[in-house]
Design an enzyme around this catalytic site. Structure first.
Site, mmCIF file in Angstrom:
data_model
loop_
_atom_site.group_PDB
_atom_site.id
_atom_site.type_symbol
_atom_site.label_atom_id
_atom_site.label_comp_id
_atom_site.label_asym_id
_atom_site.label_seq_id
_atom_site.Cartn_x
_atom_site.Cartn_y
_atom_site.Cartn_z
ATOM 1 N N GLN A 1 0.821 -1.204 0.000
ATOM 2 C CA GLN A 1 0.000 0.000 0.000
ATOM 3 C C GLN A 1 0.855 1.253 0.000
ATOM 4 O O GLN A 1 0.532 2.246 -0.648
ATOM 5 C CB GLN A 1 -0.917 -0.006 1.224
ATOM 6 C CG GLN A 1 -2.094 0.917 1.109
ATOM 7 C CD GLN A 1 -3.008 0.534 -0.037
ATOM 8 O OE1 GLN A 1 -3.160 -0.637 -0.371
ATOM 9 N NE2 GLN A 1 -3.594 1.527 -0.692
ATOM 10 N N HIS B 1 1.991 3.024 -3.276
ATOM 11 C CA HIS B 1 1.038 3.760 -4.107
ATOM 12 C C HIS B 1 1.376 5.244 -4.179
ATOM 13 O O HIS B 1 1.364 5.852 -5.242
ATOM 14 C CB HIS B 1 -0.376 3.622 -3.540
ATOM 15 C CG HIS B 1 -1.152 2.486 -4.116
ATOM 16 N ND1 HIS B 1 -1.472 2.401 -5.436
ATOM 17 C CD2 HIS B 1 -1.682 1.383 -3.527
ATOM 18 C CE1 HIS B 1 -2.164 1.289 -5.659
ATOM 19 N NE2 HIS B 1 -2.301 0.661 -4.512
ATOM 20 N N HIS C 1 -52.113 21.708 -2.521
ATOM 21 C CA HIS C 1 -52.013 20.249 -2.474
ATOM 22 C C HIS C 1 -53.381 19.640 -2.146
ATOM 23 O O HIS C 1 -53.835 18.689 -2.797
ATOM 24 C CB HIS C 1 -51.002 19.822 -1.398
ATOM 25 C CG HIS C 1 -49.570 19.889 -1.809
ATOM 26 N ND1 HIS C 1 -48.950 21.062 -2.136
ATOM 27 C CD2 HIS C 1 -48.624 18.911 -1.944
ATOM 28 C CE1 HIS C 1 -47.688 20.825 -2.449
ATOM 29 N NE2 HIS C 1 -47.457 19.506 -2.336
ATOM 30 N N GLU D 1 -9.759 1.650 4.644
ATOM 31 C CA GLU D 1 -10.106 1.288 3.268
ATOM 32 C C GLU D 1 -9.907 -0.213 3.065
ATOM 33 O O GLU D 1 -10.798 -0.918 2.589
ATOM 34 C CB GLU D 1 -9.229 2.089 2.303
ATOM 35 C CG GLU D 1 -9.476 1.767 0.838
ATOM 36 C CD GLU D 1 -8.486 2.457 -0.076
ATOM 37 O OE1 GLU D 1 -8.772 2.557 -1.280
ATOM 38 O OE2 GLU D 1 -7.413 2.903 0.399
ATOM 39 N N HIS D 2 -8.726 -0.700 3.401
ATOM 40 C CA HIS D 2 -8.419 -2.130 3.331
ATOM 41 C C HIS D 2 -8.121 -2.640 4.738
ATOM 42 O O HIS D 2 -7.318 -2.030 5.454
ATOM 43 C CB HIS D 2 -7.181 -2.402 2.461
ATOM 44 C CG HIS D 2 -7.244 -1.806 1.089
ATOM 45 N ND1 HIS D 2 -6.760 -0.535 0.803
ATOM 46 C CD2 HIS D 2 -7.720 -2.306 -0.074
ATOM 47 C CE1 HIS D 2 -6.934 -0.285 -0.489
ATOM 48 N NE2 HIS D 2 -7.522 -1.339 -1.051
ATOM 49 N N ASP E 1 -7.240 -6.490 -5.030
ATOM 50 C CA ASP E 1 -6.912 -5.384 -5.931
ATOM 51 C C ASP E 1 -7.053 -5.783 -7.391
ATOM 52 O O ASP E 1 -7.422 -4.962 -8.238
ATOM 53 C CB ASP E 1 -5.474 -4.916 -5.687
ATOM 54 C CG ASP E 1 -5.394 -3.867 -4.594
ATOM 55 O OD1 ASP E 1 -6.447 -3.435 -4.102
ATOM 56 O OD2 ASP E 1 -4.263 -3.479 -4.244
#
Length: 424
Positions: A253, A256, A414, A321-322, A355
């Site tokens: 990770q 990235h 209405h 996230e993960h 992934d």
């Protein structure tokens, strides 16, 4: 780096405030968006030259370029993509829900499902190219029934997009591909230009300029999936986890982006210390080692908890996230997981499995937004349309209730729309 002993601190105390803040670039992005709205293709070409070094006039990929990419990419690579696509398709097909209808003798109420007509997918192409993102965005869009799928991705100075990205797009049925990236690409999809069609929804990850652009157009001219922040992984490891594997997963990770976060929770101090040693060793072997090194230095934390249940509770507060449950009996702890984008179970399921290949989506909520949002899926490309039918008798029966309700809100028109139908 030293392990942190958990003594009941909150996630915010341990990690600070995590957000996808785009404040520093929002003014620049708004100017780019306005420029694209006013000057269309001309602005896109200038931004291609300014930001990517591409001075060509051609914005759209043609059939010849796709055919060349299909020839360049090996048969083995194409077959691998096809297997991954099949896994992703099988998983996401299960997400497709149907409408419903409730009938009586006098009334009908229901809901039908309709796909968005046009969707745009953003595929990053800065420091790396991501054919996997093509698969993760295009496959669920096609399952949903999107009529026209438009892809944008940054181009190299020579005007070429990486062959693997074009092959992935072709295999997934992407209809049109454009050589544009950054905030200008989001502007083009949101408002349309002479060449780029206006879409109903934009999905896909990108850098801070892309995130800011998506945030700017969201809900104004089109829909978006989310405003994504830096990517992150949280590995929860017990004493049986191999520190070599844990370190490798953290680095997968960290490579990235320099802003990516890699975090370890463990109930074993020796696992923490051995993982730290492995991080230092493995960093030396990475092709993107400098990026990963800065990410680990600035955003990596290793926390030692009293037990795994404390670690799970803290992980739920962090909402990663993960989330890797690198433990002996991961399914025992899975039930306690409430907040995570995607969960990877056991000693032999690194994040990379999801992934690329398993079928689950890798476009996930970041910065703690897993507390209230979900991974990208088929539902991101569909919307619901409600419908109601009352016959004359049914309206007469409900008239007094409806007019009373309308009257309580002071909306006499209405009420009158009911009365003019039921008055004799």
């Amino acid at each position: 780096m030293k392990p942190i002993r958990y003594t009941g601190q909150s996630a915010e105390q341990l990690f600070g405030v995590r957000d996808e803040s785009t404040l520093n670039v929002e003014q620049v992005v708004k100017e780019i968006i306005l420029d694209v709205r006013e000057r269309g293709d001309c602005a896109l070409k200038e931004y291609n030259a300014k930001f990517d070094g591409y001075h060509g006039n051609v914005l759209e990929v043609d059939d010849r370029e796709i055919e060349e990419a299909m020839r360049v990419v090996s048969c083995e690579y194409r077959c691998m993509l096809e297997r991954a696509i099949e896994n992703i398709r099988n998983f996401h097909t299960k997400q497709m829900g149907g409408g419903f209808e409730i009938k009586t003798e006098e009334t009908v109420v229901g809901q039908k499902i309709t796909p968005v007509a046009k969707a745009g997918i953003y595929v990053p192409g800065g420091t790396a190219a991501y054919p996997s993102t093509v698969l993760m965005t295009a496959v669920p869009a096609k399952i949903a029934g999107v009529e026209e799928l438009v892809m944008v991705t940054p181009v190299k100075a020579d005007g070429k997009i990486k062959a693997e990205v074009l092959v992935a797009a072709n295999l997934c049925g992407v209809d049109r591909i454009f050589k544009i990236g950054g905030a200008q690409a989001i502007a083009a999809l949101a408002y349309g230009t002479e060449t780029v069609p206006k879409v109903d929804k934009i999905v896909g990850p990108g850098n801070i300029y892309v995130a800011a652009a998506k945030k700017t157009v969201a809900g104004v001219v089109c829909g978006i999936d989310s405003v994504a922040g830096p990517s992150e992984i949280l590995v929860l490891a017990d004493r049986g986890a191999d520190p070599v594997h844990v370190a490798a997963d953290l680095l997968s990770q960290a490579e990235h982006d320099v802003c990516a976060s890699a975090v370890l929770f463990t109930d074993c101090e020796q696992t923490a210390l051995d993982t730290i040693a492995q991080l230092e060793m493995q960093l030396k072997r990475l092709s993107r080692g400098e990026i990963a090194k800065q990410s680990i230095r600035d955003h990596c934390k290793i926390v030692v908890t009293e037990n795994l249940y404390d670690a799970i509770d803290l992980a739920n507060e962090y909402a990663p996230e993960h989330l890797e449950l690198c433990v002996n009996d991961p399914f025992l702890y899975l039930e306690r997981v409430r907040n995570a984008g995607s969960v990877f179970l056991g000693y032999h399921t690194p994040e990379a499995v999801g992934d690329y290949y398993a079928g689950t989506n890798h476009t996930l909520p970041t910065c703690g937004s897993a507390r209230f949002s979900s991974p990208l899926g088929v539902n991101d490309f569909i919307k619901t349309v409600q419908y109601v039918y009352y016959n004359k008798s049914a309206l007469a029966s409900a008239a007094s209730d409806i007019t009373m309700f309308a009257g309580s809100e002071g909306l006499t028109a209405h009420a009158e729309s009911i009365n003019v139908r039921v008055k004799k």
